[in-house]
Write a protein that holds these residues in place. Structure first.
Motif, PDB file in Angstrom:
ATOM      1  N   VAL A   1       0.843  -1.182   0.000  1.00 27.12           N
ATOM      2  CA  VAL A   1       0.000   0.000   0.000  1.00 27.12           C
ATOM      3  C   VAL A   1       0.884   1.239   0.000  1.00 27.12           C
ATOM      4  CG1 VAL A   1      -1.736   1.311   1.242  1.00 27.12           C
ATOM      5  CG2 VAL A   1      -1.825  -1.192   1.254  1.00 27.12           C
ATOM      6  N   GLN A   2       0.664   2.102  -0.941  1.00 28.27           N
ATOM      7  CA  GLN A   2       1.406   3.361  -0.975  1.00 28.27           C
ATOM      8  C   GLN A   2       0.444   4.491  -0.655  1.00 28.27           C
ATOM      9  OE1 GLN A   2       3.197   3.335  -4.906  1.00 28.27           O
ATOM     10  NE2 GLN A   2       5.142   2.659  -4.040  1.00 28.27           N
ATOM     11  N   LEU A   3       0.789   5.248   0.365  1.00 31.94           N
ATOM     12  CA  LEU A   3      -0.060   6.345   0.795  1.00 31.94           C
ATOM     13  C   LEU A   3       0.535   7.671   0.376  1.00 31.94           C
ATOM     14  CD1 LEU A   3      -0.868   5.273   4.456  1.00 31.94           C
ATOM     15  CD2 LEU A   3      -2.239   4.892   2.415  1.00 31.94           C
ATOM     16  N   GLN A   4      -0.352   8.618   0.148  1.00 32.16           N
ATOM     17  CA  GLN A   4       0.102   9.957  -0.170  1.00 32.16           C
ATOM     18  C   GLN A   4      -0.731  10.950   0.607  1.00 32.16           C
ATOM     19  OE1 GLN A   4       0.241  10.918  -4.302  1.00 32.16           O
ATOM     20  NE2 GLN A   4       1.046  12.969  -3.964  1.00 32.16           N
ATOM     21  N   ALA A   5      -0.052  11.742   1.412  1.00 32.76           N
ATOM     22  CA  ALA A   5      -0.718  12.808   2.157  1.00 32.76           C
ATOM     23  C   ALA A   5      -0.508  14.123   1.425  1.00 32.76           C
ATOM     24  CB  ALA A   5      -0.158  12.897   3.570  1.00 32.76           C
ATOM     25  N   SER A   6      -1.525  14.946   1.427  1.00 37.23           N
ATOM     26  CA  SER A   6      -1.431  16.237   0.755  1.00 37.23           C
ATOM     27  C   SER A   6      -2.306  17.259   1.472  1.00 37.23           C
ATOM     28  CB  SER A   6      -1.845  16.107  -0.710  1.00 37.23           C
ATOM     29  OG  SER A   6      -3.187  15.658  -0.797  1.00 37.23           O
ATOM     30  N   GLY A 116       2.536   7.440   4.650  1.00 40.93           N
ATOM     31  CA  GLY A 116       2.689   8.414   3.584  1.00 40.93           C
ATOM     32  C   GLY A 116       3.951   9.225   3.800  1.00 40.93           C
ATOM     33  N   GLN A 117       4.278  10.064   2.855  1.00 41.99           N
ATOM     34  CA  GLN A 117       5.536  10.795   2.884  1.00 41.99           C
ATOM     35  C   GLN A 117       5.492  12.030   3.774  1.00 41.99           C
ATOM     36  OE1 GLN A 117       3.259  11.302   0.765  1.00 41.99           O
ATOM     37  NE2 GLN A 117       3.294  13.407   0.071  1.00 41.99           N
ATOM     38  N   GLY A 118       4.328  12.445   4.195  1.00 37.59           N
ATOM     39  CA  GLY A 118       4.248  13.606   5.064  1.00 37.59           C
ATOM     40  C   GLY A 118       3.973  14.883   4.307  1.00 37.59           C
ATOM     41  N   THR A 119       3.254  15.785   4.957  1.00 40.90           N
ATOM     42  CA  THR A 119       2.976  17.093   4.374  1.00 40.90           C
ATOM     43  C   THR A 119       3.154  18.148   5.464  1.00 40.90           C
ATOM     44  OG1 THR A 119       1.340  18.389   3.120  1.00 40.90           O
ATOM     45  CG2 THR A 119       0.470  16.902   4.805  1.00 40.90           C
ATOM     46  N   GLN A 120       3.829  19.228   5.118  1.00 42.59           N
ATOM     47  CA  GLN A 120       4.182  20.247   6.102  1.00 42.59           C
ATOM     48  C   GLN A 120       2.998  21.180   6.371  1.00 42.59           C
ATOM     49  OE1 GLN A 120       7.284  20.919   7.799  1.00 42.59           O
ATOM     50  NE2 GLN A 120       5.967  22.347   8.925  1.00 42.59           N
ATOM     51  N   VAL A 121       2.734  21.372   7.644  1.00 43.52           N
ATOM     52  CA  VAL A 121       1.748  22.352   8.083  1.00 43.52           C
ATOM     53  C   VAL A 121       2.462  23.367   8.962  1.00 43.52           C
ATOM     54  CG1 VAL A 121      -0.314  22.758   9.482  1.00 43.52           C
ATOM     55  CG2 VAL A 121      -0.189  20.755   7.979  1.00 43.52           C
ATOM     56  N   THR A 122       2.376  24.619   8.584  1.00 45.21           N
ATOM     57  CA  THR A 122       3.020  25.685   9.345  1.00 45.21           C
ATOM     58  C   THR A 122       1.973  26.718   9.717  1.00 45.21           C
ATOM     59  OG1 THR A 122       5.084  25.364   8.133  1.00 45.21           O
ATOM     60  CG2 THR A 122       4.833  27.416   9.368  1.00 45.21           C
ATOM     61  N   VAL A 123       1.893  27.003  11.015  1.00 45.25           N
ATOM     62  CA  VAL A 123       0.914  27.960  11.518  1.00 45.25           C
ATOM     63  C   VAL A 123       1.675  29.126  12.141  1.00 45.25           C
ATOM     64  CG1 VAL A 123      -1.094  28.321  12.984  1.00 45.25           C
ATOM     65  CG2 VAL A 123      -0.667  26.053  12.005  1.00 45.25           C
TER      66      VAL A 123
END
Length: 125
Positions: A1-6, A116-123
């Motif tokens: 299973v390959q996951l992708q977060a966005s 998944g590979q991760g997605t950056q969230v900056t607040v």
């Protein structure tokens, strides 16, 4: 299973972001889905969980009432809606899944085989 977060990005405190997690062979009915986050210099932290069979949803105390996990079964996609974001929510967000993930093990990263590979969230404040 390959996951992708966005869906990550840069927002100001109080704003919202929605993350998505999809996979080419991901079947929501067969996998428990977890969202985790990791801030620089910190350990990976569990954020939310969706059960594979009963659709159980759990949240870390730090995001309870602000984050909502949901899914589109037809699209095999899980979402994390993040409202009222705070600077402390800044991190790389990961989705993960495993057929064995259950409510008692959902908070433990080693429970999940697929990430998944991760997605950056900056607040910003």
């Amino acid at each position: 299973v390959q996951l992708q977060a966005s869906g990550g990005g840069l927002v100001q405190a109080g704003e919202s972001l929605g993350l998505s997690c999809s996979g080419s062979t991901l079947t929501l009915e067969g996998f428990g889905i977890g969202w985790f986050r990791q801030a620089p210099g910190k350990e990976r932290e569990w954020v939310s969980y969706r059960g594979s069979r009963d659709g159980t949803r759990d949240y870390a105390d730090s995001v309870m009432g602000r984050f909502t996990i949901s899914e589109d079964v037809d699209e095999n996609t899980v979402y994390l809606q993040m409202n009222s974001l705070k600077p402390v929510d800044t991190a790389v967000y990961y989705c993960a899944c495993d057929q064995t993930a259950g409510r008692t093990t959902a908070t433990v990263p080693s429970t999940y085989r697929y990430w998944g590979q991760g997605t950056q969230v900056t607040v910003s404040s």
